[in-house]
Enzyme design. Structure first.
Site, mmCIF file in Angstrom:
data_model
loop_
_atom_site.group_PDB
_atom_site.id
_atom_site.type_symbol
_atom_site.label_atom_id
_atom_site.label_comp_id
_atom_site.label_asym_id
_atom_site.label_seq_id
_atom_site.Cartn_x
_atom_site.Cartn_y
_atom_site.Cartn_z
ATOM 1 N N LYS A 222 5.023 3.025 17.213
ATOM 2 C CA LYS A 222 5.103 2.011 15.947
ATOM 3 C C LYS A 222 6.511 2.169 15.232
ATOM 4 O O LYS A 222 6.383 3.279 14.818
ATOM 5 C CB LYS A 222 3.946 2.109 15.171
ATOM 6 N N ASN B 68 0.799 -1.144 -0.112
ATOM 7 C CA ASN B 68 0.116 -0.030 -0.042
ATOM 8 C C ASN B 68 0.866 1.298 -0.061
ATOM 9 O O ASN B 68 1.885 1.317 0.675
ATOM 10 C CB ASN B 68 -0.902 -0.046 1.248
ATOM 11 N N ASN C 179 5.650 -1.961 11.502
ATOM 12 C CA ASN C 179 5.082 -1.242 10.555
ATOM 13 C C ASN C 179 5.263 -1.936 9.196
ATOM 14 O O ASN C 179 5.971 -3.154 9.265
ATOM 15 C CB ASN C 179 5.118 0.154 10.251
ATOM 16 N N MET D 85 -0.942 4.356 0.637
ATOM 17 C CA MET D 85 -2.108 4.922 0.779
ATOM 18 C C MET D 85 -1.890 6.611 1.298
ATOM 19 O O MET D 85 -2.670 7.571 0.892
ATOM 20 C CB MET D 85 -3.094 4.395 2.033
ATOM 21 N N PHE E 58 -1.507 8.061 4.461
ATOM 22 C CA PHE E 58 -2.386 8.671 5.717
ATOM 23 C C PHE E 58 -3.810 9.259 5.085
ATOM 24 O O PHE E 58 -4.313 10.516 5.553
ATOM 25 C CB PHE E 58 -1.708 9.455 6.608
ATOM 26 N N SER F 20 5.557 4.803 8.824
ATOM 27 C CA SER F 20 4.959 4.795 7.453
ATOM 28 C C SER F 20 5.756 5.227 6.513
ATOM 29 O O SER F 20 6.533 6.228 6.621
ATOM 30 C CB SER F 20 3.519 5.411 7.166
ATOM 31 N N ASN G 65 4.931 5.855 3.653
ATOM 32 C CA ASN G 65 4.035 6.522 2.514
ATOM 33 C C ASN G 65 3.725 7.964 2.718
ATOM 34 O O ASN G 65 3.148 8.616 1.920
ATOM 35 C CB ASN G 65 2.640 5.902 2.402
ATOM 36 N N THR G 66 4.333 8.746 3.870
ATOM 37 C CA THR G 66 4.542 10.088 3.771
ATOM 38 C C THR G 66 5.676 10.463 3.635
ATOM 39 O O THR G 66 6.725 10.052 4.429
ATOM 40 C CB THR G 66 3.652 10.585 5.155
#
Length: 342
Positions: free
Chosen positions: A215, A114, A244, A116, A118, A177, A179-180
């Site tokens: 996390k 993924n 994660n 995504m 956030f 994460s 993805n940011t």
């Protein structure tokens, strides 16, 4: 029934469309008394209860963040047998996340990638949903908005903490994460210590401080993991969630393996367990760990617990195996409890 009928049907759809369809079903069935409990046949037994960082969990199997991002379905999901539900990741302001397509199944590898970013409706919208909580133990996973530069990130976490405080039982600080943009830079020792210390200072001013967990990514080196142990001790946070998603693509065979984003599911199992074991051993079991990553069977869950986790969470395994997985894990835990009692 899930793997033979429901999953084949859902996997014919784009993953995000399947997610929305599943949520619609769960919402519908949740309005029919006992329908979800009848389908999932959850196990309730005092021997499954766990007390961790001052909270009592009815069983040690939780739902990881990412599925119920906006806290829309935690009451219904809890009826499937989860001992606790983690919502989020939430940010102060709503944001759409990254452009679609951004969610990919790796069926041959039993995984998901993924990116995504956030996507969520913002913390205020989640609070309105949480006001309807029917005694579900809730974790609040918090992050920063994409537009917020790292040097101002602490403020975003403070906002989410303050607004969620009356409505969640514990907090999870998500700096892992992939993805940011630049988010994982906040895992470096100096900014991470500052962030957690600031939140702990806010927390200690409350009449009833709540557990704050961190996390972490599975891609940290041993030196970085040792830094995490030091940071937990320095800031006094309650524990760690390991792990994660990963950026590794080692051993994958699916066509989607080259997609960018975080990988979850079976390919993550071994590394996640290694991180849990390292943290537990090197810290002398000085703080609780929630184990997540690649749990697709009861055996996988027990592996995490034996490595040093106090609780476990499901995400990708829940999508591939269905609610039966929750029951299977709890059944195996009861069998183990019976053997020990003999």
């Amino acid at each position: 029934m899930y793997k033979s009928l429901i999953r084949p049907f859902l996997f014919r759809f784009d993953p995000e469309n399947a997610h929305q369809l599943t949520f619609s079903w769960l919402k519908f069935l949740g309005n029919i008394p006992f329908a979800l409990r009848w389908l999932a046949k959850p196990i309730e037994d005092k021997r499954l209860e766990r007390e961790v960082f001052g909270l009592k969990f009815k069983n040690p199997v939780g739902l990881a963040a990412g599925l119920d991002k906006d806290a829309k379905l935690f009451n219904e999901l809890s009826q499937l047998g989860f001992g606790f539900i983690e919502i989020g990741t939430l940010t102060p302001k709503p944001q759409p996340g990254n452009e679609k397509k951004r969610l990919f199944r790796l069926v041959e590898d039993s995984g998901i990638i993924n990116r995504m970013g956030f996507n969520n409706e913002g913390v205020d919208a989640a609070v309105e949903h949480l006001k309807k909580n029917k005694n579900v133990l809730i974790g609040g996973n918090i992050g920063k908005n994409k537009a917020t530069p790292n040097e101002e990130a602490v403020r975003d976490y403070e906002i989410c903490f303050q607004k969620l405080y009356p409505y969640v039982d514990y907090f999870v600080v998500n700096v892992s994460s992939p993805n940011t943009p630049n988010l994982r830079a906040l895992q470096d020792k100096k900014p991470l210590t500052e962030l957690l210390a600031t939140l702990q200072e806010l927390n200690r001013k409350k009449t009833a401080p709540k557990p704050i967990l961190l996390k972490i990514a599975p891609d940290l080196s041993e030196d970085q993991l040792l830094d995490i142990i030091d940071i937990v001790a320095t800031t006094g946070i309650a524990g760690v969630i390991a792990t994660n998603t990963t950026l590794s693509r080692e051993g994958l065979t699916s066509d989607n393996r080259k997609e960018t984003g975080g990988l979850s599911g079976k390919p993550l199992r071994k590394r996640s367990t290694e991180v849990i074991r390292f943290l537990a051993e090197k810290s002398g079991n000085s703080f609780p760990i929630i184990g997540v990553g690649g749990i697709h069977s009861a055996k996988d869950a027990l592996e995490k617990l034996d490595a040093g986790a106090s609780l476990v969470q499901l995400y990708t395994g829940f999508i591939y195996e269905g609610p039966e997985l929750i029951r299977e894990i709890n059944e195996e835990l009861l069998k183990r409890a019976s053997r020990i009692a003999r």
